[in-house]
Write a protein that holds these residues in place. Structure first.
Motif, PDB file in Angstrom:
ATOM      1  N   ILE A  88      61.053  13.954 -23.548  1.00 37.10           N
ATOM      2  CA  ILE A  88      61.228  13.728 -22.631  1.00 37.10           C
ATOM      3  C   ILE A  88      61.776  12.069 -22.951  1.00 37.10           C
ATOM      4  CG2 ILE A  88      59.994  12.173 -21.076  1.00 37.10           C
ATOM      5  CD1 ILE A  88      58.032  14.038 -21.593  1.00 37.10           C
ATOM      6  N   VAL A  89      61.764  11.608 -24.216  1.00 38.36           N
ATOM      7  CA  VAL A  89      62.418   9.797 -24.611  1.00 38.36           C
ATOM      8  C   VAL A  89      64.597   9.919 -23.921  1.00 38.36           C
ATOM      9  CG1 VAL A  89      62.592   8.269 -25.767  1.00 38.36           C
ATOM     10  CG2 VAL A  89      61.031   9.468 -25.458  1.00 38.36           C
ATOM     11  N   LEU A  90      64.807  11.416 -25.025  1.00 41.68           N
ATOM     12  CA  LEU A  90      66.010  11.421 -25.101  1.00 41.68           C
ATOM     13  C   LEU A  90      66.639  12.064 -23.173  1.00 41.68           C
ATOM     14  CD1 LEU A  90      68.651  12.345 -27.426  1.00 41.68           C
ATOM     15  CD2 LEU A  90      67.530  15.061 -27.082  1.00 41.68           C
ATOM     16  N   ALA A  91      65.888  12.355 -23.122  1.00 45.03           N
ATOM     17  CA  ALA A  91      66.477  12.894 -21.537  1.00 45.03           C
ATOM     18  C   ALA A  91      66.381  11.532 -20.725  1.00 45.03           C
ATOM     19  CB  ALA A  91      65.212  14.295 -20.604  1.00 45.03           C
ATOM     20  N   VAL A  92      65.521  11.078 -20.578  1.00 42.71           N
ATOM     21  CA  VAL A  92      65.795   9.682 -19.968  1.00 42.71           C
ATOM     22  C   VAL A  92      66.447   9.035 -19.888  1.00 42.71           C
ATOM     23  CG1 VAL A  92      64.634   7.455 -20.424  1.00 42.71           C
ATOM     24  CG2 VAL A  92      63.295   9.467 -19.412  1.00 42.71           C
ATOM     25  N   ALA A  93      66.969   8.826 -21.971  1.00 40.10           N
ATOM     26  CA  ALA A  93      68.199   7.709 -22.407  1.00 40.10           C
ATOM     27  C   ALA A  93      69.606   8.552 -22.119  1.00 40.10           C
ATOM     28  CB  ALA A  93      68.595   7.897 -24.176  1.00 40.10           C
ATOM     29  N   PHE A  94      69.347   9.766 -21.857  1.00 40.20           N
ATOM     30  CA  PHE A  94      71.069  10.443 -21.691  1.00 40.20           C
ATOM     31  C   PHE A  94      70.848  10.218 -19.705  1.00 40.20           C
ATOM     32  CE2 PHE A  94      70.927  13.994 -24.469  1.00 40.20           C
ATOM     33  CZ  PHE A  94      72.363  13.170 -24.861  1.00 40.20           C
ATOM     34  N   MET A  95      70.175  10.243 -18.785  1.00 37.51           N
ATOM     35  CA  MET A  95      69.730   9.828 -17.579  1.00 37.51           C
ATOM     36  C   MET A  95      70.296   8.713 -17.367  1.00 37.51           C
ATOM     37  SD  MET A  95      66.913  10.384 -14.691  1.00 37.51           S
ATOM     38  CE  MET A  95      66.823  12.313 -15.577  1.00 37.51           C
ATOM     39  N   PHE A  96      70.117   7.588 -17.952  1.00 35.80           N
ATOM     40  CA  PHE A  96      69.917   6.287 -18.252  1.00 35.80           C
ATOM     41  C   PHE A  96      71.394   6.193 -18.530  1.00 35.80           C
ATOM     42  CE2 PHE A  96      69.459   1.956 -19.803  1.00 35.80           C
ATOM     43  CZ  PHE A  96      69.520   0.782 -18.663  1.00 35.80           C
ATOM     44  N   ILE A  97      71.798   6.612 -19.620  1.00 34.27           N
ATOM     45  CA  ILE A  97      73.111   6.356 -19.591  1.00 34.27           C
ATOM     46  C   ILE A  97      74.254   6.811 -18.123  1.00 34.27           C
ATOM     47  CG2 ILE A  97      75.720   7.272 -20.937  1.00 34.27           C
ATOM     48  CD1 ILE A  97      73.007   7.550 -23.424  1.00 34.27           C
ATOM     49  N   PHE A  98      74.619   8.187 -17.629  1.00 33.27           N
ATOM     50  CA  PHE A  98      74.693   8.769 -16.996  1.00 33.27           C
ATOM     51  C   PHE A  98      74.700   7.763 -15.288  1.00 33.27           C
ATOM     52  CE2 PHE A  98      75.218  12.001 -19.589  1.00 33.27           C
ATOM     53  CZ  PHE A  98      76.378  12.981 -19.470  1.00 33.27           C
ATOM     54  N   ALA A  99      73.044   7.333 -15.705  1.00 30.87           N
ATOM     55  CA  ALA A  99      73.289   6.385 -14.260  1.00 30.87           C
ATOM     56  C   ALA A  99      74.347   5.231 -14.438  1.00 30.87           C
ATOM     57  CB  ALA A  99      71.649   6.056 -14.188  1.00 30.87           C
ATOM     58  N   ILE A 100      74.352   4.497 -15.406  1.00 25.50           N
ATOM     59  CA  ILE A 100      75.040   3.928 -15.680  1.00 25.50           C
ATOM     60  C   ILE A 100      76.685   3.170 -15.265  1.00 25.50           C
ATOM     61  CG2 ILE A 100      76.528   1.331 -17.128  1.00 25.50           C
ATOM     62  CD1 ILE A 100      73.685   1.793 -18.479  1.00 25.50           C
ATOM     63  N   MET A 101      76.871   5.083 -15.948  1.00 28.23           N
ATOM     64  CA  MET A 101      78.879   5.039 -15.948  1.00 28.23           C
ATOM     65  C   MET A 101      79.068   5.418 -14.202  1.00 28.23           C
ATOM     66  SD  MET A 101      79.281   8.357 -18.900  1.00 28.23           S
ATOM     67  CE  MET A 101      80.292   8.607 -18.468  1.00 28.23           C
ATOM     68  N   CYS A 102      78.084   6.608 -13.576  1.00 28.64           N
ATOM     69  CA  CYS A 102      78.388   6.058 -11.645  1.00 28.64           C
ATOM     70  C   CYS A 102      78.020   5.076 -11.398  1.00 28.64           C
ATOM     71  CB  CYS A 102      77.006   7.249 -11.918  1.00 28.64           C
ATOM     72  SG  CYS A 102      77.160   9.496 -12.084  1.00 28.64           S
ATOM     73  N   THR A 103      77.125   4.447 -11.638  1.00 27.28           N
ATOM     74  CA  THR A 103      76.909   2.174 -10.669  1.00 27.28           C
ATOM     75  C   THR A 103      78.349   1.902 -10.639  1.00 27.28           C
ATOM     76  OG1 THR A 103      75.226   3.285 -11.179  1.00 27.28           O
ATOM     77  CG2 THR A 103      76.220   0.760 -10.571  1.00 27.28           C
ATOM     78  N   MET A 104      78.902   2.113 -12.117  1.00 23.72           N
ATOM     79  CA  MET A 104      80.204   0.899 -12.458  1.00 23.72           C
ATOM     80  C   MET A 104      81.428   1.914 -11.569  1.00 23.72           C
ATOM     81  SD  MET A 104      79.537  -0.235 -16.457  1.00 23.72           S
ATOM     82  CE  MET A 104      80.761  -1.426 -16.010  1.00 23.72           C
ATOM     83  N   ASN A 105      81.337   3.391 -11.718  1.00 25.46           N
ATOM     84  CA  ASN A 105      82.513   3.982 -11.146  1.00 25.46           C
ATOM     85  C   ASN A 105      82.329   4.384  -9.888  1.00 25.46           C
ATOM     86  OD1 ASN A 105      84.222   4.356 -13.813  1.00 25.46           O
ATOM     87  ND2 ASN A 105      82.405   4.562 -14.579  1.00 25.46           N
ATOM     88  N   ILE A 106      81.964   4.852  -8.983  1.00 25.55           N
ATOM     89  CA  ILE A 106      81.538   5.382  -7.441  1.00 25.55           C
ATOM     90  C   ILE A 106      80.904   3.991  -6.959  1.00 25.55           C
ATOM     91  CG2 ILE A 106      80.856   7.150  -6.415  1.00 25.55           C
ATOM     92  CD1 ILE A 106      79.974   9.089  -8.848  1.00 25.55           C
ATOM     93  N   GLY A 107      79.861   3.691  -7.675  1.00 22.62           N
ATOM     94  CA  GLY A 107      78.687   2.558  -6.458  1.00 22.62           C
ATOM     95  C   GLY A 107      79.612   1.561  -6.140  1.00 22.62           C
ATOM     96  N   GLN A 108      80.104   0.966  -7.657  1.00 23.00           N
ATOM     97  CA  GLN A 108      80.973  -0.108  -7.665  1.00 23.00           C
ATOM     98  C   GLN A 108      82.038  -0.244  -6.350  1.00 23.00           C
ATOM     99  OE1 GLN A 108      81.152  -2.326 -10.833  1.00 23.00           O
ATOM    100  NE2 GLN A 108      79.066  -2.731 -11.265  1.00 23.00           N
ATOM    101  N   ASN A 109      82.991   1.158  -5.734  1.00 24.53           N
ATOM    102  CA  ASN A 109      83.823   1.907  -5.467  1.00 24.53           C
ATOM    103  C   ASN A 109      83.962   2.384  -4.497  1.00 24.53           C
ATOM    104  OD1 ASN A 109      86.214   0.859  -7.464  1.00 24.53           O
ATOM    105  ND2 ASN A 109      84.729   2.082  -8.760  1.00 24.53           N
ATOM    106  N   ALA A 110      82.963   1.885  -3.902  1.00 26.54           N
ATOM    107  CA  ALA A 110      81.991   2.857  -2.628  1.00 26.54           C
ATOM    108  C   ALA A 110      83.196   2.380  -1.044  1.00 26.54           C
ATOM    109  CB  ALA A 110      80.753   2.325  -2.470  1.00 26.54           C
ATOM    110  N   TYR A 111      83.688   1.689  -1.207  1.00 31.45           N
ATOM    111  CA  TYR A 111      84.606   1.042  -0.426  1.00 31.45           C
ATOM    112  C   TYR A 111      85.671   2.613  -0.544  1.00 31.45           C
ATOM    113  CZ  TYR A 111      88.125  -1.012  -4.043  1.00 31.45           C
ATOM    114  OH  TYR A 111      89.227  -0.971  -5.400  1.00 31.45           O
TER     115      TYR A 111
END
Length: 396
Positions: A157-180
């Motif tokens: 479970i800790v490993l799954a949360v770590a993977f989720m956290f890594i992908f969440a940062i990538m998606c926020t920086m690449n998709i969320g910050q370029n939402a325009y």
């Protein structure tokens, strides 16, 4: 075998009998059904019929608990019984909580501010259905295996949360910050990936494969490269990690089953070694040894009755190779079969087929008992002869 026998505890026999457990199980199921009706029709709560049912269930479970405590002769012994400590503590707390919320609900009234808390406490009574687990060996094993495996898979479970956290940062920086880039769909993108928290929630929702196609299609309109990243996440988390989680839990439960079976066999072998140090038990000693309710309770075969005839027939069930004695291996395997669901009572009818007429069976049983006594006398004579031969060798 030579220990001083205590008088039978009839109350203990009652509260450990199949009938007592069956009645308790039926009332538990009825109580759960009553709670379903209460949940679907909250307006009926507090009416005379509803109150009468609550009082009946509370009285029944209180009486049942009182009889079980009385059978153990003290509350302390009841709560510290090594074989049923957790279950007894659970029952005691549940009945106490049930009594408290029933009394408080009718003293405080339905319009009081604390009624919501009382309702929450009342809903905990549904946990009583877990008591049914203890009467089914397979369910009990699954329950304890599940609890024990949670510690084992926590690192997954800790490993799954770590993977989720890594992908969440990538998606926020690449998709969320370029939402325009999505124009009119900007708000939709921000709802999915506006922050790390929302991105983790979106990825958690994607882990369940809930509406993931709509989200991926929206991202693919402006960032096809991130679509590939999301596919990697879906394959990694929804298939690899989830399969690893399930496989690890199943593997651990298999190990727990093997360890539990081995521990049961060792405990039974130790008990058998203490009960008959010679390594075997004869037919004549069988009834005297197993007449003790405490012994049958310790061996978890406490629902067996031992009238004289049935005890001798039951001896044939334990005596697998029919050599007239029960060794430790036969004793352990017979008890293990019983614990796995093959009750000794179910084995009595085919073994007791010869007893059907009554007149034929009794002489046969008496003849078996007499043969056992003659065999013992021959053994004693052989031991005497061996001693005389040893003395003669010393003289020579």
């Amino acid at each position: 075998v030579g220990a001083e026998e205590r008088p039978p505890n009839r109350l203990k026999e009652l509260v450990t009998s199949d009938g007592f457990h069956s009645v308790g199980g039926v009332v538990i199921i009825a109580n759960v059904c009553f709670m379903v009706v209460q949940a679907d029709h909250p307006g009926n709560h507090g009416r005379p019929v509803s109150f009468s049912c609550e009082v009946f269930f509370l009285s029944f479970f209180s009486l049942e608990l009182f009889l079980r405590i009385l059978a153990d002769r003290s509350l302390f012994k009841f709560l510290t019984d090594p074989q049923a400590m957790y279950g007894n503590i659970f029952d005691f707390l549940l009945v106490t909580l049930n009594f408290t919320d029933t009394v408080a609900a009718h003293i405080v009234g339905h319009g009081h501010r604390s009624q919501a808390l009382a309702q929450c406490m009342r809903s905990l009574r549904v946990l009583r259905v877990l008591r049914l687990v203890r009467h089914f060996h397979e369910l009990r094993f699954l329950m304890w295996g599940l609890v024990d495996s949670v510690k084992y898979v926590s690192w997954i479970i800790v490993l799954a949360v770590a993977f989720m956290f890594i992908f969440a940062i990538m998606c926020t920086m690449n998709i969320g910050q370029n939402a325009y880039l999505w124009g009119d769909d900007k708000d939709e993108i921000l709802k999915y990936f506006g922050s790390v928290e929302t991105s983790m929630f979106t990825l958690l929702q994607t882990l369940t494969l809930d509406d993931w196609n709509g989200m991926v299609t929206l991202v693919d309109e402006e960032m096809p490269g991130m679509t590939f990243v999301l596919f990697i996440y879906i394959v990694l988390m929804s298939f690899v990690v989830v399969s690893l989680f399930s496989g690890s839990m199943v593997n651990h439960m298999i190990q727990v089953a093997a360890a539990s079976k081995s521990k049961e066999e060792e405990d039974l072998a130790d008990a058998a070694q203490k009960m008959f140090p010679s390594g075997y038990l004869r037919r004549g000693d069988f009834l005297n040894l197993f007449a003790s309710l405490d012994l049958r309770t310790d061996l978890q075969i406490n629902d067996i009755e031992f009238p004289g005839g049935d005890a001798l027939v039951l001896f044939e069930y334990f005596d697998r190779d029919h050599d007239g004695v029960i060794n430790i291996s036969e004793f352990v395997s017979s008890c293990m079969d019983y614990r796995r669901g093959l009750t000794v009572k179910s084995a009595l009818p085919p073994l007791a087929g010869a007893r059907g007429s009554g007149a034929v069976a009794q002489p046969l049983l008496e003849e078996m008992d007499a043969a056992d006594r003659r065999l013992r006398a021959v053994e004693l004579e052989m031991i005497g002869c061996e001693q005389q031969m040893a003395q003669m060798q010393e003289l020579v």
